[in-house]
Write a protein that holds these residues in place. Sequence first.
Motif, PDB file in Angstrom:
ATOM      1  N   SER A   1       0.827  -1.212   0.000  1.00  0.00           N
ATOM      2  CA  SER A   1       0.000   0.000   0.000  1.00  0.00           C
ATOM      3  C   SER A   1       0.855   1.253   0.000  1.00  0.00           C
TER       4      SER A   1
ATOM      5  N   PRO B   1      -5.786   5.461  -0.250  1.00  0.00           N
ATOM      6  CA  PRO B   1      -5.422   4.114   0.201  1.00  0.00           C
ATOM      7  C   PRO B   1      -3.967   3.756  -0.102  1.00  0.00           C
ATOM      8  N   PHE B   2      -3.231   4.673  -0.706  1.00  0.00           N
ATOM      9  CA  PHE B   2      -1.856   4.377  -1.112  1.00  0.00           C
ATOM     10  C   PHE B   2      -1.022   5.616  -0.841  1.00  0.00           C
TER      11      PHE B   2
ATOM     12  N   TYR C   1      -6.657   0.310  -5.064  1.00  0.00           N
ATOM     13  CA  TYR C   1      -5.936   0.012  -3.807  1.00  0.00           C
ATOM     14  C   TYR C   1      -6.800  -0.161  -2.581  1.00  0.00           C
ATOM     15  N   TYR C   2      -8.081   0.153  -2.654  1.00  0.00           N
ATOM     16  CA  TYR C   2      -8.937  -0.173  -1.494  1.00  0.00           C
ATOM     17  C   TYR C   2      -9.314  -1.642  -1.535  1.00  0.00           C
TER      18      TYR C   2
END
Length: 177
Positions: free
Chosen positions: A32, A64-65, A176-177
């Motif tokens: 992440s 999320p990243f 990315y979630y």
Amino acid sequence: MRIKTLIILVSLILLPVQTFAYSYSGIHWSTSSASVDSGDSSIPASWITPIARSMSAWNAPASPFYFYVGSNGHKLYAQNSGNNGTPAITYYSYSGNSLIDVDTYFNTYYPWSTSGDSGYYDVQNVLTHELGHWLVLNDLYSSQDAEKTMYGYTSLGETKKRSLDTDDINGINAIYY
Ligand SMILES: [Zn+2]
């Protein structure tokens, strides 16, 4: 482990019109976060602040990243690649769907500025777009995408890619979630 290398993402070539709000290949980081190494001697010291701001654009509080300054081999370079119509290019290698390495090359054949000067490419503007490629968002070429960071065309003096569009944010969230 077979590694596929050197998928080339170019900023200024013409591809078939896409109508997606964002575009994503399916390849992504298995983590992440990712380090960004701006320590190459080819990178001017005056670029460090705009580089950090480009990273911050994608590191928004709800993201999320995140990108962090580090030296794990994911590097930025400035080099003269000639009059190829491409102010910057990002290469990545991957195995399966997982990214292994990403690097971006600014093309110093063209003039660069850190303050959006007319007649120059803006470091922060271009890098925010390229860091979208680090997340493996693809270029968008439809005129309806013209205000998005991932729009695949840029121009001298442009700064609008410094800040993300809702669809750029939707893209990173979807991956990315
Ligand atoms: Zn691009």
